[in-house]
Write a protein that holds these residues in place. Structure first.
Motif, PDB file in Angstrom:
ATOM      1  N   ALA A 161       0.830  -1.202   0.000  1.00 31.04           N
ATOM      2  CA  ALA A 161       0.000   0.000   0.000  1.00 31.04           C
ATOM      3  C   ALA A 161       0.869   1.259   0.000  1.00 31.04           C
ATOM      4  CB  ALA A 161      -0.927  -0.009   1.220  1.00 31.04           C
ATOM      5  N   LEU A 162       1.932   1.259   0.809  1.00 32.88           N
ATOM      6  CA  LEU A 162       2.856   2.394   0.842  1.00 32.88           C
ATOM      7  C   LEU A 162       3.506   2.604  -0.526  1.00 32.88           C
ATOM      8  CD1 LEU A 162       4.519   1.592   4.287  1.00 32.88           C
ATOM      9  CD2 LEU A 162       3.123   3.607   3.812  1.00 32.88           C
ATOM     10  N   ALA A 163       3.915   1.496  -1.152  1.00 38.41           N
ATOM     11  CA  ALA A 163       4.547   1.593  -2.474  1.00 38.41           C
ATOM     12  C   ALA A 163       3.555   2.100  -3.524  1.00 38.41           C
ATOM     13  CB  ALA A 163       5.095   0.227  -2.880  1.00 38.41           C
ATOM     14  N   ALA A 164       2.313   1.640  -3.435  1.00 37.56           N
ATOM     15  CA  ALA A 164       1.291   2.058  -4.406  1.00 37.56           C
ATOM     16  C   ALA A 164       1.017   3.552  -4.316  1.00 37.56           C
ATOM     17  CB  ALA A 164      -0.003   1.277  -4.162  1.00 37.56           C
ATOM     18  N   ARG A 165       1.207   4.130  -3.144  1.00 37.35           N
ATOM     19  CA  ARG A 165       0.977   5.566  -2.959  1.00 37.35           C
ATOM     20  C   ARG A 165       2.269   6.381  -3.016  1.00 37.35           C
ATOM     21  NH1 ARG A 165      -3.209   4.586  -4.519  1.00 37.35           N
ATOM     22  NH2 ARG A 165      -5.240   4.689  -3.464  1.00 37.35           N
ATOM     23  N   GLY A 166       3.380   5.728  -3.348  1.00 37.70           N
ATOM     24  CA  GLY A 166       4.644   6.441  -3.524  1.00 37.70           C
ATOM     25  C   GLY A 166       5.231   7.009  -2.255  1.00 37.70           C
ATOM     26  N   ILE A 167       4.980   6.359  -1.111  1.00 36.87           N
ATOM     27  CA  ILE A 167       5.501   6.844   0.174  1.00 36.87           C
ATOM     28  C   ILE A 167       6.960   6.415   0.314  1.00 36.87           C
ATOM     29  CG2 ILE A 167       5.142   6.936   2.655  1.00 36.87           C
ATOM     30  CD1 ILE A 167       2.774   7.937   0.936  1.00 36.87           C
ATOM     31  N   GLY A 168       7.856   7.370   0.483  1.00 36.81           N
ATOM     32  CA  GLY A 168       9.276   7.079   0.629  1.00 36.81           C
ATOM     33  C   GLY A 168       9.687   6.925   2.076  1.00 36.81           C
ATOM     34  N   ASP A 169      10.981   6.691   2.285  1.00 35.43           N
ATOM     35  CA  ASP A 169      11.570   6.542   3.617  1.00 35.43           C
ATOM     36  C   ASP A 169      10.983   5.361   4.376  1.00 35.43           C
ATOM     37  OD1 ASP A 169      13.230   8.788   3.241  1.00 35.43           O
ATOM     38  OD2 ASP A 169      11.627  10.134   3.869  1.00 35.43           O
ATOM     39  N   VAL A 170      10.643   4.283   3.630  1.00 30.94           N
ATOM     40  CA  VAL A 170      10.222   3.013   4.220  1.00 30.94           C
ATOM     41  C   VAL A 170      11.105   1.918   3.629  1.00 30.94           C
ATOM     42  CG1 VAL A 170       7.863   3.832   4.525  1.00 30.94           C
ATOM     43  CG2 VAL A 170       8.461   2.556   2.463  1.00 30.94           C
ATOM     44  N   PRO A 171      11.210   0.756   4.282  1.00 32.77           N
ATOM     45  CA  PRO A 171      12.104  -0.296   3.777  1.00 32.77           C
ATOM     46  C   PRO A 171      11.661  -0.829   2.416  1.00 32.77           C
ATOM     47  CG  PRO A 171      11.466  -0.719   6.064  1.00 32.77           C
ATOM     48  CD  PRO A 171      10.587   0.378   5.572  1.00 32.77           C
ATOM     49  N   LEU A 216       5.431  10.047   7.875  1.00 35.80           N
ATOM     50  CA  LEU A 216       4.185   9.778   8.595  1.00 35.80           C
ATOM     51  C   LEU A 216       3.026  10.592   8.040  1.00 35.80           C
ATOM     52  CD1 LEU A 216       5.535   9.691  12.268  1.00 35.80           C
ATOM     53  CD2 LEU A 216       4.941   7.740  10.820  1.00 35.80           C
ATOM     54  N   VAL A 217       3.282  11.855   7.719  1.00 34.03           N
ATOM     55  CA  VAL A 217       2.215  12.712   7.192  1.00 34.03           C
ATOM     56  C   VAL A 217       1.790  12.259   5.801  1.00 34.03           C
ATOM     57  CG1 VAL A 217       1.683  15.052   6.397  1.00 34.03           C
ATOM     58  CG2 VAL A 217       2.806  14.715   8.600  1.00 34.03           C
ATOM     59  N   ARG A 218       2.750  11.914   4.956  1.00 32.49           N
ATOM     60  CA  ARG A 218       2.398  11.439   3.611  1.00 32.49           C
ATOM     61  C   ARG A 218       1.610  10.128   3.702  1.00 32.49           C
ATOM     62  NH1 ARG A 218       7.767  12.956   2.286  1.00 32.49           N
ATOM     63  NH2 ARG A 218       8.382  10.762   2.275  1.00 32.49           N
ATOM     64  N   ALA A 219       2.024   9.244   4.613  1.00 32.26           N
ATOM     65  CA  ALA A 219       1.294   7.990   4.783  1.00 32.26           C
ATOM     66  C   ALA A 219      -0.120   8.260   5.280  1.00 32.26           C
ATOM     67  CB  ALA A 219       2.043   7.068   5.747  1.00 32.26           C
ATOM     68  N   TRP A 220      -0.261   9.156   6.243  1.00 31.94           N
ATOM     69  CA  TRP A 220      -1.585   9.485   6.784  1.00 31.94           C
ATOM     70  C   TRP A 220      -2.495  10.052   5.700  1.00 31.94           C
ATOM     71  CZ3 TRP A 220      -5.087   8.782  10.320  1.00 31.94           C
ATOM     72  CH2 TRP A 220      -6.076   9.729  10.531  1.00 31.94           C
ATOM     73  N   ASN A 221      -1.950  10.925   4.858  1.00 30.18           N
ATOM     74  CA  ASN A 221      -2.748  11.489   3.771  1.00 30.18           C
ATOM     75  C   ASN A 221      -3.192  10.414   2.781  1.00 30.18           C
ATOM     76  OD1 ASN A 221      -2.673  14.095   4.749  1.00 30.18           O
ATOM     77  ND2 ASN A 221      -0.865  14.671   3.579  1.00 30.18           N
ATOM     78  N   ARG A 246      -8.018   6.516  24.981  1.00 27.85           N
ATOM     79  CA  ARG A 246      -8.938   7.206  24.074  1.00 27.85           C
ATOM     80  C   ARG A 246      -9.188   6.329  22.845  1.00 27.85           C
ATOM     81  NH1 ARG A 246      -5.879  11.303  22.206  1.00 27.85           N
ATOM     82  NH2 ARG A 246      -5.637  10.177  20.245  1.00 27.85           N
ATOM     83  N   GLU A 247     -10.417   6.315  22.347  1.00 24.66           N
ATOM     84  CA  GLU A 247     -10.793   5.425  21.255  1.00 24.66           C
ATOM     85  C   GLU A 247     -10.221   5.871  19.915  1.00 24.66           C
ATOM     86  OE1 GLU A 247     -12.434   2.630  21.463  1.00 24.66           O
ATOM     87  OE2 GLU A 247     -13.113   2.684  23.546  1.00 24.66           O
ATOM     88  N   LYS A 248     -10.250   7.174  19.624  1.00 25.33           N
ATOM     89  CA  LYS A 248      -9.866   7.680  18.310  1.00 25.33           C
ATOM     90  C   LYS A 248      -8.356   7.862  18.209  1.00 25.33           C
ATOM     91  CE  LYS A 248     -14.125   8.094  16.862  1.00 25.33           C
ATOM     92  NZ  LYS A 248     -14.660   7.274  15.758  1.00 25.33           N
ATOM     93  N   ARG A 249      -7.831   7.589  17.017  1.00 23.73           N
ATOM     94  CA  ARG A 249      -6.389   7.696  16.794  1.00 23.73           C
ATOM     95  C   ARG A 249      -6.142   8.405  15.466  1.00 23.73           C
ATOM     96  NH1 ARG A 249      -2.412   3.022  18.598  1.00 23.73           N
ATOM     97  NH2 ARG A 249      -0.416   4.068  18.271  1.00 23.73           N
ATOM     98  N   ASP A 250      -5.118   9.308  15.420  1.00 25.00           N
ATOM     99  CA  ASP A 250      -4.829   9.999  14.171  1.00 25.00           C
ATOM    100  C   ASP A 250      -3.350  10.340  14.068  1.00 25.00           C
ATOM    101  OD1 ASP A 250      -4.396  12.310  15.722  1.00 25.00           O
ATOM    102  OD2 ASP A 250      -6.405  13.094  15.366  1.00 25.00           O
ATOM    103  N   MET A 291       9.087  20.313  10.179  1.00 23.61           N
ATOM    104  CA  MET A 291       8.911  19.528   8.951  1.00 23.61           C
ATOM    105  C   MET A 291       9.383  20.369   7.779  1.00 23.61           C
ATOM    106  SD  MET A 291       4.986  18.212   9.343  1.00 23.61           S
ATOM    107  CE  MET A 291       4.341  17.530  10.859  1.00 23.61           C
ATOM    108  N   ASP A 292       9.582  19.718   6.631  1.00 29.31           N
ATOM    109  CA  ASP A 292       9.803  20.516   5.438  1.00 29.31           C
ATOM    110  C   ASP A 292       8.477  21.180   5.069  1.00 29.31           C
ATOM    111  OD1 ASP A 292       8.434  18.862   3.160  1.00 29.31           O
ATOM    112  OD2 ASP A 292       9.657  17.398   4.252  1.00 29.31           O
ATOM    113  N   ARG A 293       8.527  22.291   4.361  1.00 38.10           N
ATOM    114  CA  ARG A 293       7.335  23.107   4.129  1.00 38.10           C
ATOM    115  C   ARG A 293       6.272  22.357   3.327  1.00 38.10           C
ATOM    116  NH1 ARG A 293       6.128  28.125   5.483  1.00 38.10           N
ATOM    117  NH2 ARG A 293       8.140  28.443   6.460  1.00 38.10           N
ATOM    118  N   GLU A 294       6.691  21.516   2.369  1.00 38.66           N
ATOM    119  CA  GLU A 294       5.725  20.750   1.588  1.00 38.66           C
ATOM    120  C   GLU A 294       4.908  19.817   2.474  1.00 38.66           C
ATOM    121  OE1 GLU A 294       5.637  17.407  -2.011  1.00 38.66           O
ATOM    122  OE2 GLU A 294       7.524  18.341  -1.393  1.00 38.66           O
ATOM    123  N   THR A 295       5.589  19.136   3.394  1.00 38.48           N
ATOM    124  CA  THR A 295       4.885  18.248   4.323  1.00 38.48           C
ATOM    125  C   THR A 295       3.912  19.012   5.182  1.00 38.48           C
ATOM    126  OG1 THR A 295       6.813  16.785   4.385  1.00 38.48           O
ATOM    127  CG2 THR A 295       5.198  16.525   6.133  1.00 38.48           C
TER     128      THR A 295
END
Length: 304
Positions: A38-48, A109-114, A189-193, A300-304
């Motif tokens: 899933a991470l690869a399909a969305r182009g998320i970097g900085d993962v193994p 983390l932010v790119r993955a969350w998005n 707490r039940e909710k997580r983000d 963070m960098d400004r884009e993130t």
């Protein structure tokens, strides 16, 4: 068996140094290999990088055995900083490495969350450094949200992310490493983000830099091994003092650049225009933090 159990081996795969990970987990939970796809399909970097993955046993007494052949991403964040100190590197160099890690990890983390993916287990042990590369590792506790829209990955693994997400959401408040968990999650707490992962990154950063000069950091108020709710209350109290929170987390002193980055994280996570929000994080089940883009851009960098 209860929960999850993973066997980790250093190995070689087609001439490359790799990690072989064999994981037992409940059969209705998220396959880690599907998360990497899933991470690869969305182009998320900085993962193994994943060289091979699959299921060895789909169900044995309600458990599944999964295998992953992963890139060896180097040493953990705290080990990396400790090695730099052992090599007599200047404090400025060590702190610059931590700032770089904070920027890269928060961006990941932010790119993955998005993209609808949340890590849920950020700790010093799950941030790896190898030369100039910073990697967020061990996505075995991650959750892919129902709205992620990853049909191709679902088809490849024969799973339903929506169904699994509903199962994973039941474990939101107890998934992760308690030592680095957010105040809200420690208070069940039940909710997580995304803020929970960023709060864990904040604690991991304090621990990694603090233990270099404080061998008794585990005795610092913010890191003592209380039960979950007690630790949440202690942290909410400690973080209310903006002039002494570093000291109360066992950090004895940092340079101006790192102090600015940690300060921006601290204010972004625990303060609002109306004041300190620490009590809201454990008292109010439905409290939502409002983003401060200006403060976020300081760590963070400004884009993130």
């Amino acid at each position: 068996m209860l929960g999850r159990f993973a066997h980790i081996y250093k190995a070689e795969y087609k001439g490359k140094d790799v990690i072989l990970k064999l994981s037992w987990m409940p059969a209705d939970r998220q396959p880690e290999g599907a998360v990497y796809d899933a991470l690869a399909a969305r182009g998320i970097g900085d993962v193994p990088e994943v060289f091979d993955s699959g299921i060895l046993c789909s169900s044995l007494c309600g458990y599944r055995l999964e295998y992953l052949v992963l890139q060896d991403c180097g040493e953990t964040l705290d080990d990396h900083l400790a090695k730099l100190r052992a090599d007599n590197e200047d404090d400025d160099v060590i702190e610059a490495e931590l700032i770089r890690a904070i920027q890269r990890v928060s961006a990941c983390l932010v790119r993955a969350w998005n993209a609808g993916i949340i890590h849920r287990d950020i700790s010093t042990g799950n941030i790896a450094v190898d030369g100039d590369k910073v990697t967020v590792i061990d996505w075995g506790c991650a959750k892919v949200c129902e709205w992620a829209g990853l049909g191709d990955v679902e088809d490849a693994w024969g799973i339903d992310f929506g169904k699994i997400c509903r199962v994973e959401s039941k474990y939101d408040k107890q998934t992760g490493t308690p030592f680095f968990m957010s105040i809200g999650l420690l208070f069940e707490r039940e909710k997580r983000d995304i803020y929970d992962d960023l709060e864990s990154l904040f604690y991991a950063s304090l621990y990694a830099i603090g233990k270099l000069d404080n061998k008794k950091i585990d005795n610092a108020h913010g890191f003592q091994l209380y039960s979950g709710k007690n630790l949440a209350l202690v942290r909410a109290s400690v973080l209310g003092n903006r002039n002494r929170y570093l000291e109360r987390f066992g950090v004895k002193g940092v340079g101006n650049d790192l102090h600015k980055v940690l300060g921006a994280m601290y204010r972004c996570l625990f303060w609002s225009l109306s004041g300190y929000i620490g009590d809201n994080l454990w008292e109010d089940e439905y409290f939502r933090r409002e983003p401060d883009w200006q403060l976020a851009a300081e760590f963070m960098d400004r884009e993130t």
